[in-house]
Design an enzyme around this catalytic site. Structure first.
Site, PDB file in Angstrom:
ATOM      1  CG  ASN A   1       5.170  -6.763  -6.737  1.00 46.02           C
ATOM      2  OD1 ASN A   1       6.084  -6.432  -6.058  1.00 46.02           O
ATOM      3  ND2 ASN A   1       4.012  -5.693  -6.448  1.00 46.02           N
TER       4      ASN A   1
ATOM      5  CG  HIS B   1       6.138  -6.213  -1.842  1.00 43.33           C
ATOM      6  ND1 HIS B   1       7.146  -5.688  -2.961  1.00 43.33           N
ATOM      7  CD2 HIS B   1       7.039  -5.610  -1.270  1.00 43.33           C
ATOM      8  CE1 HIS B   1       7.694  -5.892  -3.575  1.00 43.33           C
ATOM      9  NE2 HIS B   1       8.192  -5.786  -1.854  1.00 43.33           N
ATOM     10  CG  ASP B   2      -1.731  -6.381   0.520  1.00 41.25           C
ATOM     11  OD1 ASP B   2      -2.324  -6.281  -0.507  1.00 41.25           O
ATOM     12  OD2 ASP B   2      -2.726  -6.178   1.149  1.00 41.25           O
TER      13      ASP B   2
END
Length: 379
Positions: free
Chosen positions: A95, A66-67
């Site tokens: 998130n 997700h980063d």
């Protein structure tokens, strides 16, 4: 003529040297001379957390994914929001509350700052932690090139178009991953990360109770599996703590169970089961299900590639002392007073020390080459 050629070569040399200094690339062993214990400390923190909760490994792999898919692998997902009206990535619906593992990064960073202050980036710590999580869960380890810098921007809105939601079909998944430079096969390979971890009920509840206007339950979902999920996630429940394993056949182990589940119509998300709706991805699912060793190898390669997505290096970005906070905040009217745009810590102090050293270095080279040219021309 000879002097002119030499001058051209000299200029080229200067440009190459400048580019090499300003645009440093990722490299294995990046901290060998500056903080040799960096990777071992991160591995130790991952191991300690894994002993307490094996689920943290899946959390760290997902945190890295997700980063990297939002603004590149710059640790922007770790930044805390400053107010309800200006939320960071970690508080976006995709998130929050599902992301976890932040404390592992915090602990590793605190230890590293104590012995190597201002050296190891949060982005590299997260990349190391994801690799260690794969390995400790039964996957294949891989060397992580380092040298990432930390980003200065984190916006919840950036997640809306960069992260794949659980209801995407195979064409949408293929396109989203292609936008990030991944092939369809790599998309199928990375989807296998769902062999570990857990999910809250919301991402798949529509498949159980409200699939379409004509049927309440997704017909592609195995009936017995659906019945089991309904027991774990009762209709109308408001309990935010209800979770189910992504791969109930092998909890916490990186294996080919994810693909076996899909072939049995037991993919948890629509975005999992959709891999059986495309001829090419069906072949890949079958291949991965039959050859777990091959998939593990492909998964390690895909993770390595993902970890280099749109990274900041050289003088770009910064090195945070606290992964949750930017080094220095400023409000600029160009950006509409947005508190998620940040200023370099040397903004009010002239050029950065690194840039100053580079300028001196280039000046020295120019002077040396000039002297050589004079010597050649005038003997």
């Amino acid at each position: 003529m000879r002097s002119r050629k030499l001058t051209c070569v000299s200029i080229t040399l200067i440009v190459v040297l400048l580019c090499q200094n300003v645009h440093s690339q990722l490299q294995v062993g990046f901290y060998r001379n500056s903080c040799d214990c960096a990777e071992s400390i991160v591995k130790d923190e991952v191991r300690n957390s894994f002993i307490k909760d094996q689920g943290v490994a899946a959390g760290l792999v997902r945190l890295h994914f997700h980063d990297c898919f939002v603004r590149g692998c710059d640790a922007s997902v770790l930044i805390d929001s400053t107010s309800p009206s200006n939320q960071a990535e970690k508080d976006a619906p995709a998130n929050n509350p599902s992301l976890r593992g932040f404390e592992v990064i915090d602990n590793a960073k605190a230890r590293l700052e104590a012995i190597c202050k201002g050296v190891v980036s949060c982005a590299d710590i997260l990349a190391f932690a994801a690799r260690d999580s794969v390995e400790i869960s039964g996957g294949i380890g891989y060397d992580v090139p380092a040298g990432r810098r930390d980003g200065k921007i984190s916006l919840a809105s950036d997640t809306f178009t960069n992260l794949p939601p659980p209801f995407f079909n195979v064409d949408q998944l293929t396109q989203l991953f292609a936008n990030k430079g991944f092939t369809q096969e790599e998309m199928v390979t990375l989807s296998g990360a769902h062999t570990i971890g857990r999910s809250h009920c919301t991402p798949f509840s529509n498949r159980l109770y409200n699939f379409s206007a004509t049927t309440s339950q997704d017909p592609s979902l195995d009936p017995m599996y659906a019945s089991q999920l309904k027991q774990q996630c009762p209709q109308g429940s408001t309990n935010p703590n209800l979770v189910v394993p992504m791969d109930p056949s092998s909890l916490g182990t990186i294996d080919a169970g994810y693909y076996t589940n899909i072939l049995a119509n037991q993919g948890l998300f629509t975005s999992d089961q959709t891999l059986l709706t495309n001829a090419a991805t069906v072949i890949q699912v079958n291949q991965n299900a039959r050859n777990a060793k091959l998939w593990r190898s492909k998964f390690a390669s895909a993770m390595l590639k993902m970890g280099q997505l749109d990274v900041l290096t050289g003088n770009a970005g910064e090195i945070r002392s606290n992964c949750r906070e930017i080094v220095k905040v400023y409000q600029d009217t160009i950006y509409g007073q947005n508190p998620f745009y940040y200023q370099d810590p040397f903004y009010d102090q002239g050029p950065s020390p690194i840039l100053s050293v580079q300028i001196k270095y280039i000046t020295y080279i120019v002077s040396l080459i000039t002297l050589v040219n004079v010597w050649i021309v005038y003997g």
